[in-house]
Design a protein around this motif. Structure first.
Motif, PDB file in Angstrom:
ATOM      1  N   VAL A 110       1.001  58.377 -59.311  1.00  0.00           N
ATOM      2  CA  VAL A 110      -0.175  58.872 -59.959  1.00  0.00           C
ATOM      3  C   VAL A 110      -0.604  59.817 -59.516  1.00  0.00           C
ATOM      4  O   VAL A 110      -0.700  60.913 -61.013  1.00  0.00           O
ATOM      5  N   LEU A 111      -0.319  60.382 -58.681  1.00  0.00           N
ATOM      6  CA  LEU A 111      -0.571  62.121 -58.686  1.00  0.00           C
ATOM      7  C   LEU A 111       1.029  62.833 -58.981  1.00  0.00           C
ATOM      8  O   LEU A 111       0.604  63.879 -58.798  1.00  0.00           O
ATOM      9  N   GLY A 112       1.613  62.230 -59.680  1.00  0.00           N
ATOM     10  CA  GLY A 112       3.524  62.794 -59.664  1.00  0.00           C
ATOM     11  C   GLY A 112       2.941  63.194 -61.443  1.00  0.00           C
ATOM     12  O   GLY A 112       2.907  64.160 -62.062  1.00  0.00           O
ATOM     13  N   LEU A 113       1.763  62.252 -61.702  1.00  0.00           N
ATOM     14  CA  LEU A 113       1.866  62.518 -63.249  1.00  0.00           C
ATOM     15  C   LEU A 113       0.598  63.892 -63.402  1.00  0.00           C
ATOM     16  O   LEU A 113       1.010  64.708 -64.639  1.00  0.00           O
ATOM     17  N   ALA A 128       9.690  65.363 -68.229  1.00  0.00           N
ATOM     18  CA  ALA A 128      10.742  65.197 -66.783  1.00  0.00           C
ATOM     19  C   ALA A 128      10.300  64.381 -65.652  1.00  0.00           C
ATOM     20  O   ALA A 128      10.313  62.839 -65.972  1.00  0.00           O
ATOM     21  N   ASN A 129       8.924  65.484 -65.317  1.00  0.00           N
ATOM     22  CA  ASN A 129       7.915  64.491 -64.319  1.00  0.00           C
ATOM     23  C   ASN A 129       7.424  63.635 -65.234  1.00  0.00           C
ATOM     24  O   ASN A 129       7.362  62.755 -64.024  1.00  0.00           O
ATOM     25  N   LEU A 130       6.375  63.678 -66.538  1.00  0.00           N
ATOM     26  CA  LEU A 130       5.678  62.697 -66.653  1.00  0.00           C
ATOM     27  C   LEU A 130       6.566  61.612 -66.799  1.00  0.00           C
ATOM     28  O   LEU A 130       5.723  60.452 -66.865  1.00  0.00           O
ATOM     29  N   VAL A 131       7.123  61.759 -67.382  1.00  0.00           N
ATOM     30  CA  VAL A 131       8.851  60.474 -67.783  1.00  0.00           C
ATOM     31  C   VAL A 131       9.164  59.738 -66.705  1.00  0.00           C
ATOM     32  O   VAL A 131       8.560  58.235 -65.537  1.00  0.00           O
ATOM     33  N   GLY A 132       9.262  60.100 -65.331  1.00  0.00           N
ATOM     34  CA  GLY A 132      10.023  60.207 -63.705  1.00  0.00           C
ATOM     35  C   GLY A 132       9.170  59.714 -63.458  1.00  0.00           C
ATOM     36  O   GLY A 132       9.294  58.367 -62.919  1.00  0.00           O
ATOM     37  N   SER A 133       7.756  59.595 -63.437  1.00  0.00           N
ATOM     38  CA  SER A 133       6.205  59.178 -62.568  1.00  0.00           C
ATOM     39  C   SER A 133       5.810  58.153 -63.263  1.00  0.00           C
ATOM     40  O   SER A 133       5.537  56.934 -62.696  1.00  0.00           O
ATOM     41  N   ALA A 134       6.175  58.084 -64.800  1.00  0.00           N
ATOM     42  CA  ALA A 134       5.499  56.660 -65.777  1.00  0.00           C
ATOM     43  C   ALA A 134       6.581  55.488 -65.622  1.00  0.00           C
ATOM     44  O   ALA A 134       6.249  54.462 -64.981  1.00  0.00           O
ATOM     45  N   LEU A 135       7.815  56.022 -65.095  1.00  0.00           N
ATOM     46  CA  LEU A 135       9.038  55.059 -65.029  1.00  0.00           C
ATOM     47  C   LEU A 135       8.350  54.256 -63.797  1.00  0.00           C
ATOM     48  O   LEU A 135       8.826  53.206 -63.513  1.00  0.00           O
ATOM     49  N   TRP A 136       8.431  55.389 -62.716  1.00  0.00           N
ATOM     50  CA  TRP A 136       9.066  54.936 -61.159  1.00  0.00           C
ATOM     51  C   TRP A 136       7.418  53.975 -60.946  1.00  0.00           C
ATOM     52  O   TRP A 136       7.655  52.851 -60.373  1.00  0.00           O
TER      53      TRP A 136
END
Length: 241
Positions: A110-113, A128-136
């Motif tokens: 959540v914080l990564g978003l 890339a960060n948004l996609v990666g955080s959402a996937l995680w």
């Protein structure tokens, strides 16, 4: 990862020496955390390895929280994928699984978003960060749901993917090194003399490529470990015909 009442296959009863990758994995995670986390324990923005956006006083404290939750996720994930620990210490597996989900992956994701949305490293790194955080987040929640439904085989598959995404941050740092080496000679040509743009591009390569490679590797390993259907005996096949 949060529940393990399912029977453990015989191959998971082996000691750690039958899975020699677990020790190098733990050493790599320990080295990465020892390098990455201490600067944020000072709570001094001057020691941050990520440049904060101007005028955003919320970014740094949330970045520190993201780093700490991520460290918890990486540390506990090692025990979750350790077959001997999972087989012999089921209570420990459940406890570390809950810690991984509720004090690691979910808050860090959540914080990564937020951190990803406010990055100053350019739009490619932002996406890339948004996609990666959402996937995680999505993969971890699916894995948790599979455990609650007692669908343990699917639970382990989804949590293996969650583990891959948790580790992608470490691989991205490794990929950044050759990316910078390859792109540096092109600073004056492809990047118009802008070294910061070159470094942001190298960072983008790492944050896109690392989760992709680890997810592909994880699914390849999962497919190889699937039990193969036995071919029917000749006599049984003849009777069936």
């Amino acid at each position: 990862m949060t529940s393990t009442h399912a029977p453990v296959p015989p191959r998971q009863q082996a000691g750690w020496w039958r899975r020699p990758w677990i020790v190098p994995l733990m050493l790599v995670v320990a080295a990465f955390l020892a390098f990455s986390v201490p600067p944020y324990l000072t709570f001094d923005p001057a020691h941050s390895r990520l440049k904060p956006p101007e005028g955003n006083d919320l970014y740094y404290p949330l970045l520190v929280a993201h780093v700490l939750f991520g460290a918890v996720a990486m540390a506990t994930a090692c025990f979750q994928v350790w077959p001997a620990f999972r087989a012999r210490h089921r209570t420990g597996h459940r406890i570390t699984g809950r810690v991984y989900v509720y004090a690691g992956a979910l808050p860090a994701g959540v914080l990564g978003l937020y951190i990803g949305w406010h990055t100053v490293a350019g739009p490619s790194v932002l996406v890339a960060n948004l996609v990666g955080s959402a996937l995680w987040l999505a993969i971890t929640i699916i894995g948790l749901r599979m455990a609650l439904l007692r669908r343990y085989d699917e639970h382990r598959r989804w949590m293996s993917r969650s583990f891959a995404l948790a580790m992608s941050i470490a691989l991205s740092r490794v990929i950044n090194i050759p990316a910078v080496i390859v792109l540096t000679p092109q600073v004056d040509t492809a990047f118009g003399g802008n070294e910061e743009l070159m470094r942001n591009t190298a960072t983008s390569i790492g944050v896109w490529l690392s989760p992709l490679l680890l997810l592909l590797l994880t699914d390849w390993i999962l497919e190889r470990r699937k039990p193969r259907a036995r071919r029917p005996a000749p006599k049984a096949a003849a009777l069936a015909a």
